[in-house]
Design an enzyme around this catalytic site. Structure first.
Site, PDB file in Angstrom:
ATOM      1  N   ASN A   9      59.009   6.826   2.868  1.00 40.15           N
ATOM      2  CA  ASN A   9      58.116   5.665   2.948  1.00 40.15           C
ATOM      3  C   ASN A   9      58.984   4.440   3.201  1.00 40.15           C
ATOM      4  O   ASN A   9      59.686   3.985   2.307  1.00 40.15           O
ATOM      5  CB  ASN A   9      57.343   5.535   1.620  1.00 40.15           C
ATOM      6  CG  ASN A   9      56.487   4.277   1.563  1.00 40.15           C
ATOM      7  OD1 ASN A   9      56.346   3.559   2.556  1.00 40.15           O
ATOM      8  ND2 ASN A   9      55.907   4.012   0.404  1.00 40.15           N
ATOM      9  N   TRP A  10      58.932   3.944   4.424  1.00 41.18           N
ATOM     10  CA  TRP A  10      59.826   2.837   4.804  1.00 41.18           C
ATOM     11  C   TRP A  10      59.319   1.488   4.299  1.00 41.18           C
ATOM     12  O   TRP A  10      59.993   0.480   4.431  1.00 41.18           O
ATOM     13  CB  TRP A  10      60.017   2.810   6.321  1.00 41.18           C
ATOM     14  CG  TRP A  10      60.721   4.022   6.869  1.00 41.18           C
ATOM     15  CD1 TRP A  10      61.242   5.063   6.143  1.00 41.18           C
ATOM     16  CD2 TRP A  10      60.989   4.335   8.246  1.00 41.18           C
ATOM     17  NE1 TRP A  10      61.818   5.989   6.976  1.00 41.18           N
ATOM     18  CE2 TRP A  10      61.672   5.574   8.275  1.00 41.18           C
ATOM     19  CE3 TRP A  10      60.708   3.699   9.455  1.00 41.18           C
ATOM     20  CZ2 TRP A  10      62.084   6.167   9.469  1.00 41.18           C
ATOM     21  CZ3 TRP A  10      61.119   4.286  10.646  1.00 41.18           C
ATOM     22  CH2 TRP A  10      61.795   5.505  10.650  1.00 41.18           C
ATOM     23  N   LYS A  11      58.106   1.475   3.757  1.00 38.20           N
ATOM     24  CA  LYS A  11      57.493   0.233   3.228  1.00 38.20           C
ATOM     25  C   LYS A  11      57.597  -0.885   4.280  1.00 38.20           C
ATOM     26  O   LYS A  11      57.561  -0.589   5.466  1.00 38.20           O
ATOM     27  CB  LYS A  11      58.140  -0.130   1.893  1.00 38.20           C
ATOM     28  CG  LYS A  11      58.094   1.039   0.890  1.00 38.20           C
ATOM     29  CD  LYS A  11      58.423   0.640  -0.515  1.00 38.20           C
ATOM     30  CE  LYS A  11      58.340   1.867  -1.422  1.00 38.20           C
ATOM     31  NZ  LYS A  11      58.572   1.566  -2.822  1.00 38.20           N
ATOM     32  N   HIS A 100      49.131   3.975  -2.898  1.00 35.97           N
ATOM     33  CA  HIS A 100      50.480   3.698  -3.404  1.00 35.97           C
ATOM     34  C   HIS A 100      50.399   2.601  -4.473  1.00 35.97           C
ATOM     35  O   HIS A 100      49.565   1.704  -4.386  1.00 35.97           O
ATOM     36  CB  HIS A 100      51.382   3.251  -2.250  1.00 35.97           C
ATOM     37  CG  HIS A 100      52.815   3.189  -2.645  1.00 35.97           C
ATOM     38  ND1 HIS A 100      53.344   2.109  -3.319  1.00 35.97           N
ATOM     39  CD2 HIS A 100      53.830   4.076  -2.492  1.00 35.97           C
ATOM     40  CE1 HIS A 100      54.631   2.352  -3.559  1.00 35.97           C
ATOM     41  NE2 HIS A 100      54.945   3.530  -3.067  1.00 35.97           N
ATOM     42  N   GLU A 102      52.052   0.059  -4.969  1.00 38.34           N
ATOM     43  CA  GLU A 102      52.130  -1.313  -4.449  1.00 38.34           C
ATOM     44  C   GLU A 102      50.787  -1.751  -3.886  1.00 38.34           C
ATOM     45  O   GLU A 102      50.409  -2.920  -3.985  1.00 38.34           O
ATOM     46  CB  GLU A 102      53.264  -1.401  -3.417  1.00 38.34           C
ATOM     47  CG  GLU A 102      54.623  -1.337  -4.106  1.00 38.34           C
ATOM     48  CD  GLU A 102      55.716  -0.629  -3.324  1.00 38.34           C
ATOM     49  OE1 GLU A 102      55.605  -0.496  -2.097  1.00 38.34           O
ATOM     50  OE2 GLU A 102      56.695  -0.195  -3.977  1.00 38.34           O
ATOM     51  N   GLU A 172      54.101   8.989  -8.823  1.00 39.49           N
ATOM     52  CA  GLU A 172      55.115   7.945  -8.752  1.00 39.49           C
ATOM     53  C   GLU A 172      54.956   7.018  -9.953  1.00 39.49           C
ATOM     54  O   GLU A 172      54.125   6.091  -9.918  1.00 39.49           O
ATOM     55  CB  GLU A 172      54.964   7.132  -7.463  1.00 39.49           C
ATOM     56  CG  GLU A 172      55.180   7.929  -6.193  1.00 39.49           C
ATOM     57  CD  GLU A 172      55.669   7.047  -5.047  1.00 39.49           C
ATOM     58  OE1 GLU A 172      56.694   7.386  -4.446  1.00 39.49           O
ATOM     59  OE2 GLU A 172      55.030   6.013  -4.761  1.00 39.49           O
ATOM     60  N   GLY A 178      61.881   1.827  -7.206  1.00 44.12           N
ATOM     61  CA  GLY A 178      62.815   0.772  -6.831  1.00 44.12           C
ATOM     62  C   GLY A 178      63.664   0.255  -7.980  1.00 44.12           C
ATOM     63  O   GLY A 178      64.265  -0.815  -7.876  1.00 44.12           O
ATOM     64  N   SER A 217      62.794   6.207  -7.209  1.00 45.55           N
ATOM     65  CA  SER A 217      64.260   6.228  -7.292  1.00 45.55           C
ATOM     66  C   SER A 217      64.854   7.606  -6.995  1.00 45.55           C
ATOM     67  O   SER A 217      65.829   8.018  -7.618  1.00 45.55           O
ATOM     68  CB  SER A 217      64.732   5.701  -8.654  1.00 45.55           C
ATOM     69  OG  SER A 217      64.362   4.338  -8.805  1.00 45.55           O
ATOM     70  N   GLY A 238      61.493   6.061  -1.139  1.00 46.92           N
ATOM     71  CA  GLY A 238      61.480   4.701  -0.600  1.00 46.92           C
ATOM     72  C   GLY A 238      62.864   4.320  -0.095  1.00 46.92           C
ATOM     73  O   GLY A 238      63.269   4.696   1.000  1.00 46.92           O
ATOM     74  N   GLY A 239      63.603   3.585  -0.913  1.00 51.46           N
ATOM     75  CA  GLY A 239      64.888   3.017  -0.503  1.00 51.46           C
ATOM     76  C   GLY A 239      65.828   3.999   0.187  1.00 51.46           C
ATOM     77  O   GLY A 239      66.431   3.674   1.221  1.00 51.46           O
TER      78      GLY A 239
HETATM   79  P1  13P Z   1      62.002   4.097  -4.244  1.00 51.07           P
HETATM   80  O1  13P Z   1      62.457   5.441  -3.757  1.00 51.07           O
HETATM   81  O2  13P Z   1      62.652   2.956  -3.507  1.00 51.07           O
HETATM   82  O3  13P Z   1      62.084   3.974  -5.730  1.00 51.07           O
HETATM   83  O4  13P Z   1      60.441   3.971  -3.875  1.00 51.07           O
HETATM   84  C1  13P Z   1      59.597   5.012  -4.230  1.00 51.07           C
HETATM   85  C2  13P Z   1      58.303   4.819  -3.557  1.00 51.07           C
HETATM   86  O5  13P Z   1      57.536   3.938  -3.891  1.00 51.07           O
HETATM   87  C3  13P Z   1      57.981   5.727  -2.439  1.00 51.07           C
HETATM   88  O6  13P Z   1      56.650   5.604  -2.065  1.00 51.07           O
END
Ligand code: 13P
Length: 256
Positions: A9-11, A100, A102, A172, A178, A217, A238-239
């Site tokens: 997920n590149w957000k 998600h 967010e 999640e 994050g 994470s 994510g990251g």
């Molecule tokens: P991180 O891997 O950056 O913690 O993000 C997780 C996430 O929200 C994937 O959708």
């Protein structure tokens, strides 16, 4: 056996040029191993919506699937700023991340809204990845399973048993996203087990076909132990999905 799903997920990161470069690097790396990876797993990335055409071109014919980070539940209409399933499908988008944390916590999306999106994704033959997870304070109050199972039940409302296997769930925990503090395989495994039980209560044996991913994470260093847990069927990253090297390493989890 359930196929693993390794999802990036590149957000809201990367321009179109950067997205294309990352997709190209991933393709170069992972397509070399496509036959081996394809035996037991699916790998996908979800770029920002505006970058989907560039990434779709780059991944055309690749083993790496294309996903979206969100979409609206209507096919068209007066919904300023939104993107619909037919628009995404035209670019070969197969997966869509829905609910998600967010979206829930920053943009105020509610379960009922997310549920309509899940039903729309299924109607269009897409694979919804329904995200659930408790906040840090809910976790500290011991409310994890209450919150997660409520989000699960509401998110899946009216999903027919025959279609349930096409849905993936991503657990999640918000406190792990994050933060560099992942849930341990044991912690995540307990929640995944509770999700599986709830799916069995709801729909019987088909529950065993539903993939339950962990997100929060995830890195190249902790992915093996997470995915090594029998109740964890993949990861939503994510990251660590923003660098070709780390995401390719994650995608190869369990392969020497
Ligand atoms: P991180 O891997 O950056 O913690 O993000 C997780 C996430 O929200 C994937 O959708």
């Amino acid at each position: 056996m359930r196929r693993l799903l390794i999802a990036g997920n590149w957000k809201m990161n990367l321009t179109a040029a950067e997205s294309q470069a990352l997709a190209g690097a991933l393709r170069k790396d992972l397509d070399r191993d496509a036959a081996r990876l394809g035996r037991d797993r699916d790998v996908m990335v979800a770029p920002p919506a505006v970058n989907i055409p560039a990434v779709a071109r780059e991944l055309y014919g690749s083993s790496i699937g294309l996903g979206a980070q969100n979409m609206h539940f209507e096919d068209r209409g007066a919904f300023t700023g939104e993107v619909s399933a037919p628009m995404l499908k035209e670019f070969g988008v197969v997966y869509v991340i829905l609910g998600h944390s967010e979206r829930r916590h920053i943009f105020g999306e509610r379960d009922e809204f997310i549920n309509r999106k899940v039903l729309t994704a299924l109607r269009h033959g897409m694979t919804p990845i329904l995200c659930v997870g408790e906040t840090g304070s809910e976790h500290d109050r011991g409310e994890t399973s209450t919150v997660v199972l409520r989000q699960l039940q509401r998110g899946l409302d009216q999903v027919p048993e025959g279609e349930l296997a096409r849905v993936a769930i991503a657990y999640e925990p918000v406190w792990a996203i994050g933060t560099g503090r992942n849930a341990t395989p044991g912690e995540a495994g307990i929640v995944h087990g509770a999700i599986r039980e709830a799916l069995r209560d709801r729909s019987g044996a088909v529950a065993d076909q539903v993939r339950i991913l962990y997100g929060g994470s995830v890195t190249a260093d902790n992915v093996d132990s997470l995915v090594g847990h029998p109740d964890i069927d993949g990861v939503l990253v994510g990251g660590a999905s923003l660098k070709a090297e780390s995401f390719a390493r994650i995608a190869r989890t369990g392969i020497a």
